[in-house]
Design a protein around this motif. Sequence first.
Motif, mmCIF file in Angstrom:
data_model
loop_
_atom_site.group_PDB
_atom_site.id
_atom_site.type_symbol
_atom_site.label_atom_id
_atom_site.label_comp_id
_atom_site.label_asym_id
_atom_site.label_seq_id
_atom_site.Cartn_x
_atom_site.Cartn_y
_atom_site.Cartn_z
ATOM 1 N N ALA A 5 2.035 12.149 4.764
ATOM 2 C CA ALA A 5 1.974 11.482 3.464
ATOM 3 C C ALA A 5 2.761 12.324 2.472
ATOM 4 C CB ALA A 5 0.529 11.341 3.023
ATOM 5 N N PHE A 6 3.380 11.665 1.504
ATOM 6 C CA PHE A 6 4.048 12.370 0.415
ATOM 7 C C PHE A 6 3.282 12.046 -0.862
ATOM 8 C CE2 PHE A 6 7.480 11.686 3.506
ATOM 9 C CZ PHE A 6 7.956 12.992 3.636
ATOM 10 N N ALA A 7 2.836 13.060 -1.542
ATOM 11 C CA ALA A 7 2.055 12.882 -2.775
ATOM 12 C C ALA A 7 0.954 11.841 -2.581
ATOM 13 C CB ALA A 7 2.982 12.493 -3.931
ATOM 14 N N PRO A 38 0.991 7.467 2.244
ATOM 15 C CA PRO A 38 1.338 7.614 3.659
ATOM 16 C C PRO A 38 2.750 7.115 3.958
ATOM 17 C CG PRO A 38 -0.604 6.188 3.350
ATOM 18 C CD PRO A 38 -0.081 6.506 1.990
ATOM 19 N N ALA A 39 3.515 7.941 4.659
ATOM 20 C CA ALA A 39 4.871 7.535 5.084
ATOM 21 C C ALA A 39 4.863 7.198 6.564
ATOM 22 C CB ALA A 39 5.863 8.651 4.802
ATOM 23 N N VAL A 40 4.067 7.948 7.332
ATOM 24 C CA VAL A 40 3.921 7.710 8.764
ATOM 25 C C VAL A 40 2.441 7.868 9.097
ATOM 26 C CG1 VAL A 40 4.427 8.662 11.053
ATOM 27 C CG2 VAL A 40 6.253 8.461 9.367
ATOM 28 N N HIS A 100 12.646 -1.453 8.647
ATOM 29 C CA HIS A 100 13.332 -1.659 7.372
ATOM 30 C C HIS A 100 13.321 -0.368 6.559
ATOM 31 C CE1 HIS A 100 14.050 -5.990 7.366
ATOM 32 N NE2 HIS A 100 13.065 -5.982 8.245
ATOM 33 N N ASN A 101 14.059 -0.375 5.456
ATOM 34 C CA ASN A 101 14.059 0.796 4.585
ATOM 35 C C ASN A 101 12.630 1.129 4.184
ATOM 36 O OD1 ASN A 101 16.797 0.850 4.650
ATOM 37 N ND2 ASN A 101 17.071 -0.266 2.729
ATOM 38 N N GLY A 102 12.301 2.389 4.284
ATOM 39 C CA GLY A 102 10.964 2.818 3.885
ATOM 40 C C GLY A 102 9.916 2.684 4.967
ATOM 41 N N ALA A 103 10.319 2.245 6.156
ATOM 42 C CA ALA A 103 9.332 2.045 7.231
ATOM 43 C C ALA A 103 8.831 3.368 7.812
ATOM 44 C CB ALA A 103 9.940 1.198 8.348
ATOM 45 N N GLY A 104 9.577 4.452 7.573
ATOM 46 C CA GLY A 104 9.123 5.753 8.068
ATOM 47 C C GLY A 104 10.014 6.354 9.144
ATOM 48 N N LYS A 105 11.196 5.785 9.338
ATOM 49 C CA LYS A 105 12.081 6.262 10.417
ATOM 50 C C LYS A 105 12.550 7.707 10.169
ATOM 51 C CE LYS A 105 15.110 3.005 9.647
ATOM 52 N NZ LYS A 105 14.512 2.377 8.449
ATOM 53 N N SER A 106 13.099 7.950 8.974
ATOM 54 C CA SER A 106 13.635 9.294 8.707
ATOM 55 C C SER A 106 12.523 10.331 8.733
ATOM 56 C CB SER A 106 14.319 9.337 7.335
ATOM 57 O OG SER A 106 15.378 8.444 7.311
ATOM 58 N N THR A 107 11.366 9.963 8.216
ATOM 59 C CA THR A 107 10.244 10.909 8.229
ATOM 60 C C THR A 107 9.896 11.262 9.672
ATOM 61 O OG1 THR A 107 9.435 9.898 6.195
ATOM 62 C CG2 THR A 107 7.883 11.271 7.398
ATOM 63 N N THR A 108 9.904 10.253 10.526
ATOM 64 C CA THR A 108 9.600 10.488 11.945
ATOM 65 C C THR A 108 10.646 11.402 12.581
ATOM 66 O OG1 THR A 108 8.589 8.310 12.064
ATOM 67 C CG2 THR A 108 9.197 9.326 14.155
ATOM 68 N N PRO A 151 11.917 -2.556 1.184
ATOM 69 C CA PRO A 151 11.774 -1.136 0.948
ATOM 70 C C PRO A 151 10.620 -0.839 0.005
ATOM 71 C CG PRO A 151 13.870 -1.976 0.088
ATOM 72 C CD PRO A 151 13.190 -3.097 0.785
ATOM 73 N N GLN A 152 9.883 0.203 0.324
ATOM 74 C CA GLN A 152 8.825 0.603 -0.583
ATOM 75 C C GLN A 152 9.479 1.378 -1.710
ATOM 76 O OE1 GLN A 152 6.218 2.850 1.819
ATOM 77 N NE2 GLN A 152 5.820 1.151 3.183
ATOM 78 N N GLN A 153 8.731 1.478 -2.803
ATOM 79 C CA GLN A 153 9.288 2.205 -3.928
ATOM 80 C C GLN A 153 9.556 3.651 -3.505
ATOM 81 O OE1 GLN A 153 6.761 2.476 -7.269
ATOM 82 N NE2 GLN A 153 8.431 2.852 -8.648
ATOM 83 N N ASP A 154 10.754 4.110 -3.781
ATOM 84 C CA ASP A 154 11.133 5.419 -3.298
ATOM 85 C C ASP A 154 10.779 6.503 -4.303
ATOM 86 O OD1 ASP A 154 12.299 7.305 -1.685
ATOM 87 O OD2 ASP A 154 13.826 5.869 -1.050
ATOM 88 N N GLN A 155 9.938 7.420 -3.869
ATOM 89 C CA GLN A 155 9.537 8.492 -4.780
ATOM 90 C C GLN A 155 9.718 9.820 -4.075
ATOM 91 O OE1 GLN A 155 5.514 7.617 -5.856
ATOM 92 N NE2 GLN A 155 6.173 6.104 -7.341
ATOM 93 N N ARG A 156 10.935 10.005 -3.541
ATOM 94 C CA ARG A 156 11.146 11.192 -2.724
ATOM 95 C C ARG A 156 11.139 12.473 -3.536
ATOM 96 N NH1 ARG A 156 14.243 9.047 2.137
ATOM 97 N NH2 ARG A 156 13.694 6.919 1.790
ATOM 98 N N VAL A 157 10.696 13.519 -2.878
ATOM 99 C CA VAL A 157 10.842 14.850 -3.440
ATOM 100 C C VAL A 157 11.587 15.657 -2.390
ATOM 101 C CG1 VAL A 157 8.772 14.753 -4.838
ATOM 102 C CG2 VAL A 157 8.588 15.502 -2.480
ATOM 103 N N ALA A 158 12.018 16.832 -2.752
ATOM 104 C CA ALA A 158 12.766 17.639 -1.786
ATOM 105 C C ALA A 158 11.935 17.830 -0.528
ATOM 106 C CB ALA A 158 13.066 18.994 -2.400
#
Length: 319
Positions: free
Chosen positions: A10-12, A15-17, A35-43, A305-312
């Motif tokens: 989870a980020f903040a 849940p991302a994955v 789709h965008n935001g589905a959790g692929k990159s996090t995985t 896509p889910q709202q993107d609230q990425r942090v480093a």
Amino acid sequence: MIEVDAVSKAFAGRPAVQDLSLTVRRGEVYGLLGHNGAGKSTTLGMMLGQVFPDAGRVVLNGADVLRRRRAALSGVGAIFESPCFYDYLTGRRNLRIFAHYSKRVAESRLDEVVEQVGLAGRIDDPVGTYSHGMRQRLALGQALLHRPEMLILDEPTDGLDPQGIAEFRGTIRRLNQDQGMTILFSSHLLSEVEQVCDRVAVLHQGRRVFEGEWDAVNTGAAELDLEVDRRDEALVRLREAGLIHETHDPSRPNRVVLSKAADPAAVNRCLVESGFAVHRLDPVRPTLEAFYMRTVGVSSEGIGPQQDQRVAQEGGAPC
Ligand SMILES: Nc1ncnc2c1ncn2[C@@H]1O[C@H](COP(=O)(O)OP(=O)(O)OP(=O)(O)O)[C@@H](O)[C@H]1O
């Protein structure tokens, strides 16, 4: 070869994955779809030790990625996030600099890789003059330098034109068939994975909704183009019979999405038995959206896509 065992991230607090398990076998080409935001990159980030899971673990080549990172990643080449290069240096110089960070790479190996990714004619030009497709090929070259047994590629065809996508497919096939390389790549396009992947996993909101042979996704039409008399009444009838999902896509007015258990013959039978004249009923190749509809019963609005609230990211960027 890759075991993802009940990982969550989870980020903040979002849940991302969630509780995700996957298995990639030696020698296969495996597609991670969503789709965008589905959790692929996090995985993929968790597989590469760049993102730390909150729960679960990832094992590569028998080694836990977090506990034995070096052993786990030693045979892995990757493209993760947007690869960064020094634009004012040539492609060759960029590859040399990258090679310098780890084991020494002979000049002959560098030439071999350049040939493999089709950059021989341009490798001595500054990267700043490269097209997007050429930068992607250079990134692939970088991933291949140390003769990996396995490639992990995050949306490698993102932004490529159809020719670039076709070339990428050819390269993946060659690396897999000629060198037995295990390849995992993520994509949001079903059409992109269908021709090269042995197996796929589909992610939806961080959860796995499918893992298996591509044929299982591909069997049966997921959508139909339907021309029928008294269309609105006919659609009401089909919905009542549980054969189609609610659909409204002004750009494709004839399109209907079948529900999970339905097939085109059942739709035809229902309409004819209910007294509707069917003028055209064409099965359409399945799309990822239609697959989602059938599998998780949500419309394209629900899978955007889910709202993107990425942090480093915790492990730092790859460059
Ligand atoms: N570093 C981060 N900080 C905060 N939220 C993040 C971070 N990375 C990912 N997320 C969030 O986690 C969710 C999953 O993102 P992820 O990038 O894994 O999805 P994706 O399927 O790879 O999509 P995309 O193709 O758009 O990158 C999204 O809601 C995203 O906003």
